[in-house]
Design an enzyme around this catalytic site. Sequence first.
Site, PDB file in Angstrom:
ATOM      1  CD  GLU A  66       8.535  -3.436   6.285  1.00 52.54           C
ATOM      2  OE1 GLU A  66       8.657  -2.943   7.418  1.00 52.54           O
ATOM      3  OE2 GLU A  66       9.271  -4.358   5.865  1.00 52.54           O
ATOM      4  CB  SER A  84      14.401  -1.036  10.627  1.00 54.15           C
ATOM      5  OG  SER A  84      13.778   0.183  10.294  1.00 54.15           O
ATOM      6  CG  HIS A 129       8.928  -1.404  10.445  1.00 59.82           C
ATOM      7  ND1 HIS A 129       9.720  -1.822   9.401  1.00 59.82           N
ATOM      8  CD2 HIS A 129       9.744  -0.658  11.243  1.00 59.82           C
ATOM      9  CE1 HIS A 129      10.936  -1.343   9.551  1.00 59.82           C
ATOM     10  NE2 HIS A 129      10.986  -0.647  10.676  1.00 59.82           N
TER      11      HIS A 129
END
Length: 470
Positions: free
Chosen positions: A310, A193, A380
Amino acid sequence: MNPLLAPGEPVTVRSPAGTVVGRGTGPVRRFLGIPYADAPVGARRFAAPVRRGRFPEPYDASRHGATSQRVPLFATTTVPEPSVPGDDVLNLAVVAPAEDDHREPFPVVVWIHGGGFLAGSPASPWYDGRAFARDGVICVTVGYRLGVDGFAHLDDVPANLGLRDLLLALDWVQENIAAFGGDPDRVTVAGQSAGGGAVLALLSSPLGSGRFHRAVSLSGVPLDVAEDTARDFLERLGHRLGVAPTRTGFGGCTVQRVQQAVIDLRDQRGDGPLMLGPFVGDDILPVSITDGLSVRGHDVPLLLGATGDEFDRVAVGGTTLEKPHPSPGDTAARAAGTRVTDTLFRAVCPRAALSRRNAATGTWLYSFEWPSPVLGGAAHCVDIPYFFDVLDAPGVTQALGPTPSAELATLMHADLVAFVRGAQPAWARATGALGDPAREYGRPGAALGADTTGVFDPVVRTLSEEAEER
């Protein structure tokens, strides 16, 4: 075979930084909370990091060091992210094999945590490098300044303090890791990330050269915040705190108060978390990250990818662990490449491959497709326990369900370890074109690791359309 250490057995390393005393358990040695720079407090709060002097006495590295995070990004996050109090936030942890009489030095992976450049914790149990140590790799996790303290663009303050922290940490690794059994000539920098974005920033920076030799970016966002966007946000933040948006104004507030105000402002206005991040226009990032990738870091092999969904899937059958984006993750949107997942995360992969198409060392793509039954998709962060092979870590079953695939974790971790050791991935390189090769992990109905082509084609077509419009 590695020797086995008794649980909690003291282990001592004499390094250029000084004597460090950690703890061993089984085949693993852990040295936690080692300061690599002076505490960024007082006059040093908004200053470039200062290398920590040699420890005058043996340093007790038996527990995690202080974290820059004082306030989590959300009340509940997918990744367990403990906040540890204290001033010495510029610290790192070294997790190494117990064997200290090996014939060859171990390769090293340096991990940069995510959290939108506002939060996150290197003390997360999901980042425990024990599986790396088991497989003959040293894992270093790094803490760096976050939010206003790390990425605010203020007058009389060096830009990109958080990146400067990371560069100094990489210098520490170059100078000290051999004492822990590591090879300073085989250092891979990796992150997820915001951490993956930091990897891309360091790869594109002229100052990153020579500090690492391979790079891995998981769900990385090459975010470089525009100056007017950052200054507008800081104006509103200063107003909320009742201080001038300056070094003196923010310096008069505690880190916790500033971080809480950032979170409150986000919740009040609906701002996304990416309001502060790497800034373009200084010696670290003289040009945008995308432009930098086209001319720098070509001597460094790059492995990067993203999860299939995600932020575009909401939780089903359980509590939402991470704040989802409201965009639906439907099949049509994914096929069109128009989801937030595609535009913010997945487009990074072919874009980076295109920028690096002339890099002789190569760029390889992956896509993590295993759908968490808790989060309703390949959301995610759910790939992190697989890459680290820590499916037994706290919080994993809450995010991945009661039966995550151990076979998939073994495969993904093995691929990552092989890359860190210097092997070329088994699948073909990517160039940012339609039909680019990639490895798909955990796609239902396919092999656990399926070499494929075209998985990023929707976003490649979108990028082509954007180029035509310009």
